[in-house]
Design a protein around this motif. Structure first.
Motif, mmCIF file in Angstrom:
data_model
loop_
_atom_site.group_PDB
_atom_site.id
_atom_site.type_symbol
_atom_site.label_atom_id
_atom_site.label_comp_id
_atom_site.label_asym_id
_atom_site.label_seq_id
_atom_site.Cartn_x
_atom_site.Cartn_y
_atom_site.Cartn_z
ATOM 1 N N SER A 32 0.836 -1.202 0.000
ATOM 2 C CA SER A 32 0.000 0.000 0.000
ATOM 3 C C SER A 32 0.867 1.247 0.000
ATOM 4 N N SER A 33 0.210 2.359 -0.354
ATOM 5 C CA SER A 33 0.957 3.617 -0.435
ATOM 6 C C SER A 33 1.142 4.206 0.953
ATOM 7 N N GLN A 34 0.153 4.015 1.813
ATOM 8 C CA GLN A 34 0.257 4.455 3.192
ATOM 9 C C GLN A 34 -0.407 3.394 4.049
ATOM 10 N N TYR A 35 -0.431 3.598 5.349
ATOM 11 C CA TYR A 35 -1.144 2.620 6.170
ATOM 12 C C TYR A 35 -1.927 3.331 7.264
ATOM 13 N N PRO A 36 -3.009 2.743 7.733
ATOM 14 C CA PRO A 36 -3.823 3.391 8.768
ATOM 15 C C PRO A 36 -2.967 3.715 9.981
ATOM 16 N N SER A 37 -3.307 4.780 10.654
ATOM 17 C CA SER A 37 -2.612 5.353 11.806
ATOM 18 C C SER A 37 -1.523 6.312 11.345
ATOM 19 N N GLU A 38 -1.028 6.135 10.126
ATOM 20 C CA GLU A 38 -0.079 7.100 9.595
ATOM 21 C C GLU A 38 -0.867 8.213 8.926
ATOM 22 N N TRP A 39 -0.211 9.319 8.652
ATOM 23 C CA TRP A 39 -0.872 10.400 7.933
ATOM 24 C C TRP A 39 -1.126 9.954 6.500
ATOM 25 N N ILE A 40 -2.346 10.192 6.018
ATOM 26 C CA ILE A 40 -2.692 9.801 4.651
ATOM 27 C C ILE A 40 -3.089 11.055 3.883
ATOM 28 N N SER A 41 -2.584 11.182 2.669
ATOM 29 C CA SER A 41 -2.817 12.418 1.916
ATOM 30 C C SER A 41 -4.259 12.490 1.420
ATOM 31 N N ASP A 42 -4.700 13.687 1.086
ATOM 32 C CA ASP A 42 -6.045 13.804 0.513
ATOM 33 C C ASP A 42 -5.970 14.297 -0.928
ATOM 34 N N TRP A 43 -6.870 13.765 -1.731
ATOM 35 C CA TRP A 43 -6.908 14.117 -3.146
ATOM 36 C C TRP A 43 -8.289 14.668 -3.467
ATOM 37 N N GLY A 44 -8.316 15.651 -4.358
ATOM 38 C CA GLY A 44 -9.601 16.238 -4.735
ATOM 39 C C GLY A 44 -10.310 15.394 -5.795
ATOM 40 N N TYR A 45 -11.610 15.125 -5.613
ATOM 41 C CA TYR A 45 -12.438 14.458 -6.624
ATOM 42 C C TYR A 45 -13.694 15.286 -6.842
ATOM 43 N N TYR A 77 4.975 4.813 -9.118
ATOM 44 C CA TYR A 77 5.277 3.805 -8.099
ATOM 45 C C TYR A 77 4.804 4.265 -6.729
ATOM 46 N N ALA A 78 4.000 3.478 -6.078
ATOM 47 C CA ALA A 78 3.433 3.914 -4.804
ATOM 48 C C ALA A 78 3.541 2.862 -3.712
ATOM 49 N N GLY A 79 4.224 1.751 -3.982
ATOM 50 C CA GLY A 79 4.269 0.684 -2.984
ATOM 51 C C GLY A 79 5.260 0.973 -1.878
ATOM 52 N N ASN A 80 4.831 1.720 -0.878
ATOM 53 C CA ASN A 80 5.751 2.125 0.179
ATOM 54 C C ASN A 80 5.765 1.174 1.364
#
Lengths: 112, 879
Positions: free
Chosen positions: B576-589, B700-703
């Motif tokens: 995954s690109s991020q994981y829960p409990s970590e800060w996750i970015s927001d994208w506009g839709y 590439y987003a697999g962090n």
């Protein structure tokens, strides 16, 4: 052997005060020491020694009249007390006694 | 000219008169003058003047320096000495009370000292930067962290007020290869070459000018350079950072700890498009600006609307879909930049500070706690002093008869209280240094023992001591000194003590109030923490292992994933690109409706196994299918997003990223908490990442690798580590368990709870010390009364109850004050949380009050039973 509670410099100062008799105060004592022994000393050292001797009871002091040579300020004259006199005598006696005991042989040996 | 008209140097004369004992002055001055005149006549004026000064210096001997007795106020000094003597005697006479007084005050002072240390540390942040008053952080909008690439340079070009700008990025943690050694280092930043003009740096090797001009250059801090090169020369060496060759162009002294961003190394930027040009709608940089000396931020703020219209406007409308910038504004669009003083970043804008975790609230809370504790200790002091007044009334009367003025009596009692404070300060230093480690944990700082004994700290302690001494001492001093001598000598001084007793009781009640308040707060904070931890997160955080730094694997990630799936204790794996409990970015839709609505959704990429790994329930629709490549243009949303969209059936509807980039909703997930429970669940979008870690568009987003594991954790972790080591040798293996990571989110609250525990413990301890002494004293005074009651038939039980009842009433009053206050304060604290515990549980409120009452009973009861049991004859036979 009795110990006299007095240092070498104090002894000199005490002697000088005795010599100067009625005219012993800071500056005169300093100058007399310079004249008699050639030692260069600071006036503060003389004051300090005089004060120490007074507190030990070998000297007593009284304040004299004002004079122009010191801008109208008074002098503090010191005189030797009986105790001071006795101490000087005791020191001299002790020295003499010790000197007398040096055997002649020893004197020859060191070349005197 | 006569020699007597000449004068020695006046400064020397003044010096002599300043230091010399008046008794010796005339004689010394006379001798010095006499010598001066003689020398002036023989050796010349210059030499005489010089020697005069020398003599004055030589007279600076202990024998001739003024002592205390030479000051004019000879009497006061003597009196003062007497005060001191009497104070010491009265302290020694009543060792027990003195001990309680001093130790209580010492505890209070120690707590205060530590907190003062903390507060002055917090206020000192960034002060070491030259021109700190002129340096500003440029925030996006009101307080947004990230700003466009070109912002700084354009501002410097357009605004004459802006003297210099610098952009930075970070903090990074990267892998360094020096020779054949590998280091993992944190707190690195990349920065423009103007970095040193904004932030003060002290170069040990290399020069500030041009150190960061070229790509692939790095400036290290001294400690890092020493670690890498073993105290050898660092300048000009080549090191490999994440595999890239980089030259060391400078070494700087370690920045002080009290800065809002602590760096271990500073990298230069690459000369890439995103750095040199960038675009106005992408925000990727922190921008700092230094204004000229005359400029104010207001002048710059006034120019910003036009600046935004000219430069940002055109790019902005292309993205937002409006025809003109005015349309954008009319539609409620906002775009601006704000200059925020750098000195405010640490305390007032902690989210802008790069990891210094300051908080002005904490400063306030700590101050309040310090004040409370000190207040309790002061009250002890006042109570015990006034309570003992009866014993000293004869002394006061006697002194008055012998002609002592009231002011002198006040002076005496003040001396006594300052003496007590002095003794407690010494003890306080000892206690503070013992408690320093615990305090460091509470405050999340690392103070050293040496800091306690710095002159600045000692000066603060001294000031504190004087303030407390005067504050606590003034009331007893005024009361005691007001006795009328006749009454005092007759032993009737307590006649006016009614008000005094009331005040004493009021103060004790107040102490209880503070103790109960702190206890209640402690209970609430901990219950809330328990409440948060027990909350159902909506997914299974237990037994989920997250492996970090997966992006370093690159193409090998897929192989690693496949190998991990073979491990028997690993149930499922997802990238995954991020994981829960970590800060996750927001994208506009945007929605594709007639009136399109847009929203910033929390946006995450993950491979198809994510739902299974996290055990997230799917309410509607279907999960991603890893076989279907077309699923990369499909999305899953959570319930909150479905609620925001408001559609009856969101399945099959589309959300757009603009430019025809549309995504079809194929499923709705049950709400789950992907962040601290302080926040509610916001609308969330999950997008598919292919198994090789690439998202839509080949990016590439697999962090991170999330692993659902079972069985023995230790064994599983070590087998995962083995696979990692075999896949990529020179990258450290880092992992975290998801539930630990969630619990770490409440670290701040955890500390908050500890602070309250510590302070309420301390408050109760000090209050009980005072209560103990006060009860002992009261019982001593009522010794005869109790004896008479006993002779007349009162039982031990009834006597004990009689004494306890008095004190219980005080606890009750305290509870009545404390509970409503605590309710209001704690409601305010809970307002920050999206999930709040139920405050209406009476146990939360009554248990602490009961606890304090029980402690008070134990404190008082022991003594009252002892008094009530004693033989009445002992009390009654005298007189």
């Amino acid at each position: 052997m009795t110990r006299t509670n007095i240092g070498e410099f104090e002894e000199v100062v005490l002697l000088i005060v005795a010599i100067l008799h009625e005219n012993a105060y800071g500056v005169s004592v300093m100058e007399e020491i310079e004249n008699q022994t050639g030692r260069k000393i600071n006036i503060s050292a003389v004051h300090s020694a005089l004060d120490r001797l007074e507190s030990k009871g070998f000297l007593k002091s009284e304040v004299g009249g004002a004079t122009a040579e010191r801008g109208g300020r008074r002098k503090r004259f010191f005189r030797i007390t009986v105790a001071g006199q006795r101490t000087l005598d005791a020191i001299r006696e002790q020295r003499n006694r010790l000197h007398d005991q040096i055997p002649n042989l020893g004197l020859k040996y060191v070349g005197i | 000219m006569s020699v007597f008209k000449q004068e020695p140097p006046q400064w020397a004369l003044r010096l002599l008169r300043f230091y010399c004992k008046p008794r010796a002055l005339e004689i010394i001055e006379g001798d010095a003058y006499e010598l001066f005149y003689k020398r002036a006549a023989t050796e010349g004026l210059k030499a005489a003047r010089r020697k005069f000064s020398w003599d004055v210096f030589r007279f600076f001997r202990f024998r001739y320096i003024k002592g205390l007795e030479d000051f004019n106020s000879l009497n006061n000094i003597a009196m003062f000495k007497n005060y001191l003597k009497i104070s010491i005697r009265s302290l020694l006479k009543q060792k027990f009370y003195s001990f309680i007084n001093i130790s209580g005050l010492a505890l209070g002072l120690a707590a205060c000292l530590l907190i003062v240390l903390y507060i002055s540390h917090e206020l000192s942040y960034d002060k070491y930067h030259k021109d700190i008053d002129r340096v500003y952080r440029v925030a996006n909008g009101q307080s947004g962290n990230w700003t466009p690439a070109r912002l700084g340079a354009q501002m410097k070009a357009d605004f004459p007020e802006v003297e210099e700008v610098a952009r930075i990025n970070g903090p990074f943690s990267q892998t360094f290869k020096v020779g054949d050694k590998i280091f993992k280092e944190e707190r690195g930043f990349s920065a423009d070459s103007t970095f040193h003009k904004i932030f003060t740096m002290e170069f040990v090797e290399g020069r500030a000018e041009g150190a960061l001009n070229k790509p692939n250059t790095i400036v290290l801090t001294q400690s890092l350079a020493n670690k890498f090169f073993d105290y050898g020369q660092a300048l000009g060496q080549i090191i490999y950072i994440d595999g890239e060759a980089t030259m060391v162009t400078g070494v700087v002294a370690d920045p002080p700890k009290n800065t809002h961003f602590y760096y271990n190394y500073v990298l230069s930027y690459p000369h890439d498009f995103w750095v040199t040009v960038g675009n106005w709608t992408g925000n990727a940089f922190f921008t700092y600006a230094k204004l000229t000396e005359q400029a104010t931020p207001e002048q710059v703020h006034a120019k910003i609307p036009d600046f935004v219209r000219e430069h940002v406007g055109p790019a902005l409308i292309k993205y937002s879909g409006h025809a003109t910038y005015d349309d954008f504004l009319a539609a409620g669009g906002k775009k601006s930049f704000t200059f925020i003083p750098m000195k405010d970043l640490h305390l007032h804008y902690p989210h802008l500070a790069l990891g210094s975790s300051g908080s002005i609230d904490n400063v306030y809370i700590f101050s309040a706690v310090a004040l409370f504790i000190l207040l309790i200790a002061c009250i002890n002091f006042m109570n015990l002093s006034t309570a003992r007044s009866a014993m000293r009334s004869k002394e006061v009367g006697m002194r008055k008869v012998l002609g002592s003025l009231r002011g002198q009596l006040v002076g005496q009692f003040m001396t006594e209280s300052v003496l007590v404070c002095l003794l407690s300060s010494v003890l306080a230093l000892l206690i503070a240094s013992l408690g320093l480690d615990g305090f460091n944990q509470l405050a999340n700082r690392d103070f050293e023992h040496a800091q306690l004994f710095e002159v600045a700290t000692l000066a603060k302690l001294f000031a504190l001591m004087i303030v407390v001494g005067l504050m606590a001492g003034s009331y007893p001093a005024l009361v005691l000194s007001s006795f009328q001598p006749i009454k005092a000598l007759k032993g009737e001084a307590q006649a006016r003590g009614k008000g005094g007793v009331l005040l004493r009781k009021g103060l004790v009640a107040f102490q209880f109030a503070i103790s109960i308040f702190l206890m209640v707060s402690t209970v609430v904070v901990f219950s809330q923490l328990q409440f948060l931890k027990k909350q159902d997160l909506g997914f299974d955080a237990e037994q989920v292992l997250v492996v970090k730094n997966v992006s370093r694997l690159g193409e090998k990630a897929q192989v690693m994933t496949q190998r991990l799936e073979q491990v028997p204790t690993v149930q499922s794996v997802s990238l995954s690109s991020q994981y829960p409990s970590e800060w996750i970015s927001d994208w506009g839709y945007q929605t594709l409706e007639d009136n399109p609505r847009s929203y910033s959704f929390i946006n995450m990429f993950a491979t198809a196994g994510f739902l299974e790994t996290m055990n997230i329930e799917l309410l509607k629709g279907r999960n991603f299918n890893r076989q279907l490549v077309s699923d990369t243009s499909n999305i899953l949303i959570n319930e909150a997003a479905a609620r925001w969209l408001g559609w009856e059936d969101p399945i099959g509807k589309k959300l757009s990223r603009g430019n025809g980039e549309d995504y079809t909703i194929i499923g709705v997930m049950k709400d789950f908490n992907f962040n601290s429970l302080k926040r509610g669940i916001s609308p969330f979008v999950l997008r598919l990442m292919t198994d090789d870690g690439h998202a839509e568009g080949g990016w590439y987003a697999g962090n991170y690798l999330a692993l659902k594991v079972s069985g023995n954790f230790q064994e599983t972790v070590s087998s995962v580590e083995d696979i990692w080591k075999e896949t990529i040798a020179d990258e450290p293996f880092e992992y975290v368990f998801l539930d630990d990571s969630f619990n770490a989110l409440y670290e701040e609250e955890e500390r908050f709870g500890q602070l309250f525990t510590a302070s309420s413990g301390l408050a109760i301890a000090i209050a009980c010390l005072g209560l103990f002494a006060l009860a002992a004293f009261t019982l001593q005074r009522r010794f005869k009364e109790i004896a008479v009651r006993k002779v007349l038939g009162a039982s031990v039980k009834s006597l004990t109850l009689m004494v306890i009842r008095n004190f219980t009433f005080l606890v009750f009053i305290g509870a009545v004050i404390a509970i409503p206050t605590a309710y209001l304060v704690m409601k305010g604290w809970l307002a920050d949380f999206a999930y709040q515990m139920n405050l209406n549980n009476p146990l939360i409120w009554l248990l602490p009050a009961l606890f304090v009452a029980v402690i008070a009973w134990l404190t008082v009861g022991f003594q009252s039973v002892k008094t009530a049991m004693s033989n009445p004859v002992k009390a009654l036979r005298s007189e």
